[in-house]
Motif scaffolding. Structure first.
Motif, PDB file in Angstrom:
ATOM      1  N   TYR A 128       0.829  -1.208   0.000  1.00 30.17           N
ATOM      2  CA  TYR A 128       0.000   0.000   0.000  1.00 30.17           C
ATOM      3  C   TYR A 128       0.861   1.254   0.000  1.00 30.17           C
ATOM      4  O   TYR A 128       1.812   1.371   0.766  1.00 30.17           O
ATOM      5  CB  TYR A 128      -0.904   0.065   1.237  1.00 30.17           C
ATOM      6  N   ASP A 129       0.478   2.210  -0.833  1.00 28.29           N
ATOM      7  CA  ASP A 129       1.022   3.558  -0.732  1.00 28.29           C
ATOM      8  C   ASP A 129       0.204   4.325   0.310  1.00 28.29           C
ATOM      9  O   ASP A 129       0.754   5.053   1.119  1.00 28.29           O
ATOM     10  CB  ASP A 129       0.970   4.261  -2.089  1.00 28.29           C
ATOM     11  N   THR A 130      -1.124   4.112   0.265  1.00 27.35           N
ATOM     12  CA  THR A 130      -2.039   4.710   1.243  1.00 27.35           C
ATOM     13  C   THR A 130      -3.149   3.715   1.535  1.00 27.35           C
ATOM     14  O   THR A 130      -3.662   3.070   0.617  1.00 27.35           O
ATOM     15  CB  THR A 130      -2.672   6.018   0.705  1.00 27.35           C
ATOM     16  N   GLN A 157      -5.262  -0.427  13.335  1.00 28.23           N
ATOM     17  CA  GLN A 157      -4.192   0.567  13.339  1.00 28.23           C
ATOM     18  C   GLN A 157      -2.837  -0.081  13.649  1.00 28.23           C
ATOM     19  O   GLN A 157      -1.821   0.256  13.027  1.00 28.23           O
ATOM     20  CB  GLN A 157      -4.505   1.676  14.351  1.00 28.23           C
ATOM     21  N   GLN A 158      -2.813  -1.008  14.604  1.00 29.62           N
ATOM     22  CA  GLN A 158      -1.562  -1.705  14.932  1.00 29.62           C
ATOM     23  C   GLN A 158      -1.062  -2.526  13.742  1.00 29.62           C
ATOM     24  O   GLN A 158       0.135  -2.575  13.478  1.00 29.62           O
ATOM     25  CB  GLN A 158      -1.763  -2.609  16.153  1.00 29.62           C
ATOM     26  N   HIS A 163       3.092  -2.816   9.267  1.00 32.80           N
ATOM     27  CA  HIS A 163       3.481  -2.966   7.862  1.00 32.80           C
ATOM     28  C   HIS A 163       4.039  -1.669   7.281  1.00 32.80           C
ATOM     29  O   HIS A 163       4.046  -1.484   6.054  1.00 32.80           O
ATOM     30  CB  HIS A 163       2.306  -3.496   7.046  1.00 32.80           C
ATOM     31  N   GLY A 164       4.495  -0.781   8.150  1.00 30.24           N
ATOM     32  CA  GLY A 164       5.207   0.402   7.696  1.00 30.24           C
ATOM     33  C   GLY A 164       4.363   1.598   7.305  1.00 30.24           C
ATOM     34  O   GLY A 164       4.874   2.547   6.721  1.00 30.24           O
ATOM     35  N   PRO A 183      -5.878   8.646   6.457  1.00 35.82           N
ATOM     36  CA  PRO A 183      -4.985   8.048   5.457  1.00 35.82           C
ATOM     37  C   PRO A 183      -3.717   7.529   6.138  1.00 35.82           C
ATOM     38  O   PRO A 183      -3.003   8.283   6.785  1.00 35.82           O
ATOM     39  CB  PRO A 183      -4.675   9.225   4.523  1.00 35.82           C
ATOM     40  N   TRP A 184      -3.486   6.249   6.046  1.00 35.60           N
ATOM     41  CA  TRP A 184      -2.271   5.618   6.543  1.00 35.60           C
ATOM     42  C   TRP A 184      -1.339   5.513   5.358  1.00 35.60           C
ATOM     43  O   TRP A 184      -1.661   4.867   4.354  1.00 35.60           O
ATOM     44  CB  TRP A 184      -2.591   4.235   7.114  1.00 35.60           C
ATOM     45  N   GLN A 185      -0.179   6.187   5.455  1.00 32.67           N
ATOM     46  CA  GLN A 185       0.694   6.301   4.294  1.00 32.67           C
ATOM     47  C   GLN A 185       2.065   5.697   4.552  1.00 32.67           C
ATOM     48  O   GLN A 185       2.561   5.705   5.677  1.00 32.67           O
ATOM     49  CB  GLN A 185       0.831   7.777   3.919  1.00 32.67           C
ATOM     50  N   ARG A 186       2.636   5.202   3.482  1.00 32.90           N
ATOM     51  CA  ARG A 186       3.979   4.647   3.547  1.00 32.90           C
ATOM     52  C   ARG A 186       4.957   5.804   3.412  1.00 32.90           C
ATOM     53  O   ARG A 186       4.806   6.646   2.537  1.00 32.90           O
ATOM     54  CB  ARG A 186       4.197   3.631   2.429  1.00 32.90           C
ATOM     55  N   SER A 187       5.944   5.819   4.263  1.00 28.78           N
ATOM     56  CA  SER A 187       6.977   6.852   4.178  1.00 28.78           C
ATOM     57  C   SER A 187       7.816   6.610   2.938  1.00 28.78           C
ATOM     58  O   SER A 187       8.150   5.456   2.632  1.00 28.78           O
ATOM     59  CB  SER A 187       7.876   6.819   5.406  1.00 28.78           C
TER      60      SER A 187
END
Length: 189
Positions: A128-130, A157-158, A163-164, A183-187
Motif C-alpha cells: 500500500y502507498d495509502t 491501526q496496529q 506494515h510500515g 490516510p495511513w501512508q507509507r513513508s
C-alpha cells in the motif's frame, strides 16, 4: 512502495468500533453506511484505474459496471476473463502474481483500489502507498467480520503500523456520527 511511481496502491474500508467491516452474518449493515463516507468512497473509485476485491466484496454503485476490476478467486487457475463482466478479470494469486494479473488487465499506471475482503486487504499490506481507514466508532458489530486477519487480537491501526504505514491527519466525513477517514501512508524510501 509499489516499485513504480506511476502506480499507486490504495486500500479502502470502513470499520465499526471493534474493527469489523461486516456484521455476524457477514453483511455490511446499513448502520455502517454514511453519506459522507459513501461519497468519499465513490469519488475515490471513480478515479481508480483498477479495483481489486474478493468474490464477496463489491461496491454496488452506479458506475460499478464501468469500472475495470480483478476479482480474487480460486475458481480459475491463474487469470481469466470474467464471463459475467466484460470489465472484469478473475485472478487466482496461487497461479499468477498481482503484477501479471494487473498487466493482463491492461493497467500500467494509475490508482489501484483494494476494497476487500480481509484476506485481500492482507495480500497488499506491504504494497500500500495509502490505506484509507474510515472509522464509525459509535457503530457496534459484536461477533462481526474483522477488516483484517489478526483483528481483534490487534487493532487495525496496529496492523497497518506493523506494515510500515503511518497515520496522517483524520478527515471528518460525518461530524454528527463521528465518522472520519485516516490516510495511513507509507513513508518514502
Amino acid at each position: 512502495m509499489t516499485g513504480s511511481s506511476t502506480l499507486q496502491i490504495e486500500g479502502f474500508v470502513i470499520i465499526s468500533a471493534e474493527g469489523n467491516l461486516a456484521d455476524a452474518a457477514g453483511v455490511m449493515p446499513d448502520a455502517l453506511k454514511f453519506e459522507g463516507d459513501q461519497r468519499f468512497f465513490t469519488e475515490a473509485l471513480d478515479r481508480a484505474a483498477l479495483i481489486v476485491h474478493g468474490r464477496n466484496s463489491f461496491e454496488d454503485q452506479a458506475n460499478s459496471p464501468r469500472r475495470r476490476r480483478l476479482v480474487v478467486t480460486r475458481q480459475v487457475e491463474s487469470v481469466a476473463d470474467d464471463p459475467d463482466n466484460p470489465n472484469g478479470m478473475l485472478w487466482n494469486p496461487a497461479g499468477a502474481t498481482f503484477d501479471d494479473a494487473r498487466a493482463r488487465a491492461g493497467i500500467e499506471s494509475g490508482m489501484i483500489a483494494i476494497i476487500g475482503g480481509p484476506d485481500v486487504f492482507a495480500m497488499f499490506f506491504d504494497r500500500y502507498d495509502t490505506f484509507w481507514l474510515s472509522e464509525a466508532p459509535r457503530v457496534r458489530l459484536p461477533g462481526g467480520d474483522p477488516c483484517f486477519p489478526g483483528v481483534p487480537a490487534k487493532t487495525p491501526q496496529q496492523l497497518l503500523a506493523a506494515h510500515g504505514l503511518r497515520p496522517a491527519d483524520r478527515i471528518v466525513l460525518d461530524a454528527a456520527s463521528d465518522v472520519g477517514v485516516t490516510p495511513w501512508q507509507r513513508s518514502p524510501d
